[in-house]
Enzyme design. Structure first.
Site, PDB file in Angstrom:
ATOM      1  N   SER A   1      -1.720  -5.531  -7.389  1.00  0.00           N
ATOM      2  CA  SER A   1      -2.086  -4.166  -7.679  1.00  0.00           C
ATOM      3  C   SER A   1      -2.510  -3.918  -9.129  1.00  0.00           C
ATOM      4  CB  SER A   1      -0.916  -3.246  -7.348  1.00  0.00           C
ATOM      5  OG  SER A   1       0.200  -3.549  -8.167  1.00  0.00           O
TER       6      SER A   1
ATOM      7  N   LYS B   1      -0.953  -0.528 -17.447  1.00  0.00           N
ATOM      8  CA  LYS B   1      -1.071  -0.152 -16.035  1.00  0.00           C
ATOM      9  C   LYS B   1      -0.548   1.275 -15.861  1.00  0.00           C
ATOM     10  CE  LYS B   1       0.271  -2.095 -11.500  1.00  0.00           C
ATOM     11  NZ  LYS B   1       0.991  -3.213 -10.846  1.00  0.00           N
TER      12      LYS B   1
ATOM     13  N   SER C   1       1.674  -8.882  -8.113  1.00  0.00           N
ATOM     14  CA  SER C   1       0.675  -7.961  -8.663  1.00  0.00           C
ATOM     15  C   SER C   1       0.177  -8.244 -10.067  1.00  0.00           C
ATOM     16  CB  SER C   1       1.199  -6.536  -8.613  1.00  0.00           C
ATOM     17  OG  SER C   1       1.008  -6.027  -7.329  1.00  0.00           O
TER      18      SER C   1
HETATM   19  N1  GLN Z   1       0.537  -7.116  -2.994  1.00  0.00           N
HETATM   20  C1  GLN Z   1       1.945  -6.957  -2.899  1.00  0.00           C
HETATM   21  C2  GLN Z   1       2.284  -5.685  -2.186  1.00  0.00           C
HETATM   22  O1  GLN Z   1       1.402  -5.058  -1.736  1.00  0.00           O
HETATM   23  C3  GLN Z   1       2.558  -7.006  -4.256  1.00  0.00           C
HETATM   24  C4  GLN Z   1       2.470  -5.731  -4.968  1.00  0.00           C
HETATM   25  C5  GLN Z   1       3.096  -5.799  -6.313  1.00  0.00           C
HETATM   26  O2  GLN Z   1       3.471  -6.870  -6.796  1.00  0.00           O
HETATM   27  N2  GLN Z   1       3.269  -4.646  -6.920  1.00  0.00           N
HETATM   28  O3  GLN Z   1       3.409  -5.318  -2.064  1.00  0.00           O
END
Ligand code: GLN
Length: 488
Positions: free
Chosen positions: A155, A80, A179
């Site tokens: 994400s 990532k 994410s």
């Molecule tokens: N979707 C969640 C957020 O927007 C989690 C993001 C993540 O785990 N990095 O914060």
């Protein structure tokens, strides 16, 4: 005929050791696959083709010399783009870090290198890991390999799409509120968020430091076990990393399912839950009962407050972590001319950050500000404790929790971009796990009538990665969802 890029890591390792396949052939096969499908998927920010092939040749030469190598030496892995890989851009999918070339490797990258794994590219994400659809990227969205008009989740949507589309053998993601697990569910791959502190965060560009955790994204649970074994462990450069021995996770994929107590939280099986997602969880429960496990309903009474608490804590921490991007030491600097320093900050940060990141910095600054701190941030921390207690309580009655990974199957691109709150609700079943610091894993649980992936999730007590991997592995031995592939 099976192409090398279709293999799991364990299958590839066997072929490599039997000399039926070289690391160069495997890497070239993955690169070929990328060239075939990447223009439709956009999983990657950067593909590191030539250095990957050079590393592969080096591994082949060392193996030919009879050097004792890790069984996975020569296997490609995607990272990532919020993980630091020396001298390769780490953009976090933000304009702010467009020109950032980390001068060092993250601890997990050092560990991958030591095992001989081959970084093949950096994957797309929601800017600074803020989002649930990989649409908040300054460099364009990633498409769901199962239906290109749908989101891959986020994400870590680039990493999960890459694994799903066979554009890599393995990947790493990060999980702050879901994410790894939410996009794993949306792309029909296996995604594990380890216990907070199990994996060093050194070299992971911070979003919310009390929640962030790096974890494996793989084709099955066995690969996740192998990859976690490589990346886990204490690191003196991350004071929150746990001083506990790293189990031989792959060797621990055994044991009894018979008599295992599985809890299904009633607060997760609520009226709003999509019927096909509910059915997938119920089918999984039936599967485990047939294997001799005992499924029972449990209660996690503070679940309804988790999203509100999560979005206060993560925005507060993000507003602090992202203060470093001032255009002086870190980040994009506006072109000017500036009359004063404040103008320089304003222009640089206005240009460098996208709308979701700005929203979170403002929300986070607000919940931390004098006069509001007690009402918001402190209260959110108290809720966090209650949520952790709910889980502690549940684990006195059951060994592991089975639940949905997401409230719905994947949604179409653009469906939620206009409504941040709708988007935030994608994390209802994953964020509580981060608040409590527990390990959770999402694995393929079936498909909707429309052919879109549905994930199921297992949650365990602190440091129970072996258990949730074992349960996932058992499910995968008895089902074939994880072997289904998108038609591309
Ligand atoms: N979707 C969640 C957020 O927007 C989690 C993001 C993540 O785990 N990095 O914060």
């Amino acid at each position: 005929m099976t192409e090398p890029y279709q293999l799991t890591a364990w299958q590839a390792a066997e072929a490599l050791q039997a000399r039926e396949l070289s690391a160069r052939e495997l890497t070239a096969s993955v690169l070929h696959r990328i060239s075939q499908v990447e223009d439709r998927i956009h999983a990657y920010q950067h593909v590191i083709a030539e250095p990957a092939l050079a590393l592969a040749e080096d591994i082949d030469a060392r193996r030919a010399r009879g050097e004792a190598l890790h069984p996975w030496a020569g296997i490609p892995i995607a990272l990532k783009d919020n993980l630091c890989l020396r001298d390769v851009p780490a953009t976090c999918s933000s304009k702010m870090l467009e020109k950032f070339f980390p001068p060092y490797d993250a601890t997990v990258v050092e560990k991958l290198r030591a095992a001989g794994l081959i970084p093949i590219g950096k994957t797309n994400l929601d800017e600074f890991a803020m989002g649930s659809s990989t649409e908040n990227s300054a460099y364009g969205r990633t498409c769901n390999p199962w239906n290109l008009d749908y989101v891959p989740g986020g994400s870590s949507g680039g990493s999960t799409a890459a694994v799903s589309a066979d554009e890599t053998i393995l990947a790493l993601g990060s999980d702050t509120g879901g994410s790894i697990r939410q996009p794993a569910a949306f792309c029909s791959v296996t995604g594990l968020k380890p216990t907070y502190g199990r994996v060093s965060r050194w070299g992971l560009i911070a979003f919310a430091s009390s929640l962030d955790q790096i974890g494996p994204i793989t084709k099955d649970a066995r690969d996740a076990a192998g990859l976690l074994r490589i990346i886990a462990g204490q690191d003196r450069r991350d004071s929150t990393s746990i001083d506990a021995p790293v189990p031989d996770y792959p060797a621990e994929l055994t044991g009894e399912i018979k008599g295992l107590r599985i809890g299904i939280p009633k607060e997760y099986m609520i009226a709003g839950l999509n019927a096909e997602v509910r059915a997938a969880v119920e089918n999984a429960a039936r599967f485990f009962e047939e294997q001799g496990a005992i499924c029972r309903e449990i209660s996690l009474p503070h679940t309804e407050y988790a999203i509100a608490a999560y979005y206060m804590i993560c925005t507060a921490e993000a507003s602090s972590n992202l203060a470093r991007y001032d255009g002086v030491v870190f980040g994009h600097r506006g072109a000017g001319p500036f009359d004063n320093l404040i103008e320089m900050y304003c222009q640089s940060r206005s240009e460098g950050f996208g709308p979701e990141v700005k929203r979170r910095i403002m929300l986070g600054t607000y919940v931390l500000s004098a006069g509001y701190y007690d009402a918001y941030y402190r209260r959110a921390q108290r809720v966090r404790t209650l949520i952790k207690r709910d889980f502690d309580q549940a684990f006195t009655r059951v060994d592991v929790i089975l639940c949905p990974a997401t409230p719905t199957p994947p949604f179409p691109a653009g469906a939620k971009t206009g409504d941040p709150l709708e988007m935030y609700l994608s994390d209802v079943f994953t964020a509580p796990v981060n608040l409590a610091g527990l390990p959770g894993i999402a694995i393929p649980g079936g498909f909707s009538a429309g052919g879109l992936p549905i994930g199921i999730q297992f949650i365990g007590p602190v440091l129970s990665e072996s258990l949730i991997l074992h349960v996932s592995h058992c499910f995968q031995l008895g089902t074939s969802h994880h072997r289904m592939k998108p038609r591309l």
